[in-house]
Design an enzyme around this catalytic site. Structure first.
Site, short mmCIF file in Angstrom:
data_model
loop_
_atom_site.label_atom_id
_atom_site.label_comp_id
_atom_site.label_asym_id
_atom_site.label_seq_id
_atom_site.Cartn_x
_atom_site.Cartn_y
_atom_site.Cartn_z
N MET A 45 -30.79 -99.53 -10.63
CA MET A 45 -31.54 -99.43 -9.36
C MET A 45 -32.79 -98.44 -9.74
SD MET A 45 -30.79 -101.58 -6.94
CE MET A 45 -31.32 -100.51 -5.46
N SER B 139 -31.94 -101.12 0.20
CA SER B 139 -31.11 -102.22 0.11
C SER B 139 -31.98 -103.41 -0.28
CB SER B 139 -30.74 -102.91 1.43
OG SER B 139 -30.00 -104.21 1.51
N LYS C 6 -27.14 -97.44 6.41
CA LYS C 6 -27.01 -98.42 5.08
C LYS C 6 -25.68 -98.68 4.94
CE LYS C 6 -28.03 -100.41 1.07
NZ LYS C 6 -26.85 -100.18 0.23
N HIS D 183 -25.01 -101.33 7.57
CA HIS D 183 -25.85 -102.60 6.91
C HIS D 183 -24.90 -103.46 5.77
CE1 HIS D 183 -27.76 -104.51 3.36
NE2 HIS D 183 -28.81 -104.86 4.16
N ASN D 184 -24.31 -102.54 4.98
CA ASN D 184 -23.31 -103.06 3.98
C ASN D 184 -22.00 -103.77 4.70
OD1 ASN D 184 -25.16 -102.05 2.43
ND2 ASN D 184 -23.71 -101.04 0.96
N GLU E 179 -23.33 -107.08 5.84
CA GLU E 179 -23.27 -107.76 4.78
C GLU E 179 -21.87 -108.46 4.35
OE1 GLU E 179 -23.99 -106.50 0.21
OE2 GLU E 179 -25.53 -106.02 1.53
#
Length: 466
Positions: A9, A129, A184, A187-188, A191
């Protein structure tokens, strides 16, 4: 801009910055025999970018940056972040900015924001992300911290982020403290749920309905052309076609799912705030169960477990399966957004969910048509389930989801997220629940008292049940 950490990343974001005409200093630690010349290797492998410098000396790296300095850390969450700050802060100055672009726990990020604030510096806990490709070509970016720090890198982040359907950067200042890492984290969690639902459907279609991988891929591809479009649906359709030496690679992959902690953090946060989280919690639990491979193999023999073929026609079931999938996804998102709203209200973060969902419409892993609908129609004054474009699917899809879960369970298929989803939904829309039995039980054995329906005052009662 300085970037610390040349993992997948960090390297990808550094190249993205350089490509967008941002001069970048790269730093990676020196570990003899393990990590030597890592940053220089990135520079050497990308000669087209003359605006990158490589360092293994932290002081020289910091000295290469214009003041106030802007440094992005892309290193593992946890003790590594604090250790890096311990080394970095003594050689920084007032008004310098440090960004944590990893998946740190938001409470740790709160602490680090306060630590740098005391030194007159800025700290941005920033969710990123999109995976490797997103980081290189345009991720969704969720910075928190303080607005002054964000203003120092707003232009840079806008250049490298993905763009929504209107061409607007998929980056926004989320809010104070660790809120960037918090959203985040959620969000995960969403996901996790989305991935698990697709895994459950793939398994049921292949081994219950007897579909070939190509047929399942075709079904998913067809769904992806309409309102169900999503990145995860698209890649699942792709991986069902990928062959190695003429054989499906998917069937060669060990069925043990990994995880890095963000899903579990969401669950513990939901428990802390008293938010029902069962569908997304089951996506975390499912990965844990998958890790017990040896035990699963032994138990499958002990209990003679086999999948049973579905006798009904796939063509007759497909509309129901599609409706069930659509509703399961809505439930996953409602659960996540409800947690975010509760924590935001409690901490007075004033999170803007139209804007958060907007930056999730491109670049991130859970980008989808549903997210576009949420971005356009989310309102704090209307419940998620009553939102435009959602309410009708809740009404029309709940029977299909219940029937599909019943079908799967009676034919030997574990459907943890979809079954938890329909239970969660039915619990949310049931006017008269079974909780009165719980309250009676509690009062019977522990004198915990209860309230009565016919007493609007809220008075608590105790009964001598014996």
């Amino acid at each position: 801009m300085g970037v610390i950490g040349m993992g997948v990343m960090g390297k990808s974001l550094a190249l993205n910055l350089a490509e967008k005409d941002v001069s970048v200093s790269l730093y990676n630690r020196f570990v003899a025999g393990k990590e030597e010349g890592i940053a220089q290797k990135v520079v050497d492998e990308n000669p087209e970018f003359s605006n990158m410098l490589a360092f293994e000396d932290l002081q020289k790296f910091v000295d290469s940056l214009e003041k106030p300095r802007r440094i992005l850390m892309m290193i593992p969450a946890g003790v590594a972040i604090d250790a890096q700050l311990d080394s970095l802060l003594p050689i920084l100055a007032k008004d310098d900015l440090v960004i944590d672009g990893g998946n740190s726990f938001y409470l740790d990020s709160n602490r680090r924001v306060a630590r740098l604030h005391e030194l007159g510096m800025h700290f941005l806990p920033m969710g990123v992300s999109g995976g490797e490709e997103g980081a290189r070509k345009g991720p969704s970016i969720m910075p928190g911290g303080n607005a002054e720090g964000y203003a120092m890198v707003e232009d840079f982040l806008g250049r490298i982020s993905a763009k929504d359907k209107d061409g607007k950067p998929c980056v926004t200042y989320v809010g104070p403290g660790g809120s960037g890492h918090f959203v985040k984290m959620v969000h995960n969690s969403i996901e996790y749920g989305e991935m698990q639902v697709l895994a459950e459907l793939t398994h049921l279609l292949r081994f219950g309905f007897g579909c070939t991988p190509e047929q399942v891929s075709g079904i998913f591809s067809d769904w992806g052309k309409g309102e169900l479009k999503s990145f995860l649906l698209e890649i699942t359709a792709d991986l069902l076609l990928f062959k190695e030496n003429g054989e499906l690679l998917l069937d060669k992959i060990l069925d043990q799912a990994g995880q890095k902690g963000t899903g579990a953090w969401s669950l513990t946060t939901a428990l802390e705030y008293g938010i029902p989280y069962s569908p997304l919690a089951e996506s975390v639990n499912a990965r844990g169960v998958s890790g017990e491979k040896a035990m699963r193999v032994a138990f499958s023999k002990t209990f003679q477990h086999e999948f049973q073929q579905v006798e009904g026609s796939l063509e007759e079931w497909l509309p129901k399966i599609k409706a069930a999938y659509s509703l399961a996804r809505i439930i996953n998102h409602e659960v996540g957004f409800r947690l975010m709203k509760t924590v935001s209200d409690t901490k007075d973060w004033k999170l803007n969910f139209n804007e958060i969902s907007r930056i999730w419409t491109n670049g991130c892993i859970i980008r989808s048509g549903l997210m576009e609908n949420i971005s356009a129609n989310y309102s704090d004054s209307v419940s998620f389930f009553e939102m435009a474009g959602v309410k009708d699917q809740v009404v029309s899809g709940r029977k299909a989801l219940a029937e599909l879960v019943g079908l799967g369970l009676t034919h030997g298929f574990a459907l943890p997220v979809m079954s938890a989803g329909i239970n969660y939904l039915l619990g949310r829309i049931t006017a008269e629940s079974s909780a009165s039995v719980i309250q009676a039980q509690r009062d019977y054995f522990g004198a915990h008292t209860y309230q009565r329906k016919n007493d609007p005052s809220g008075k608590f009662y105790h009964t001598n049940w014996i």
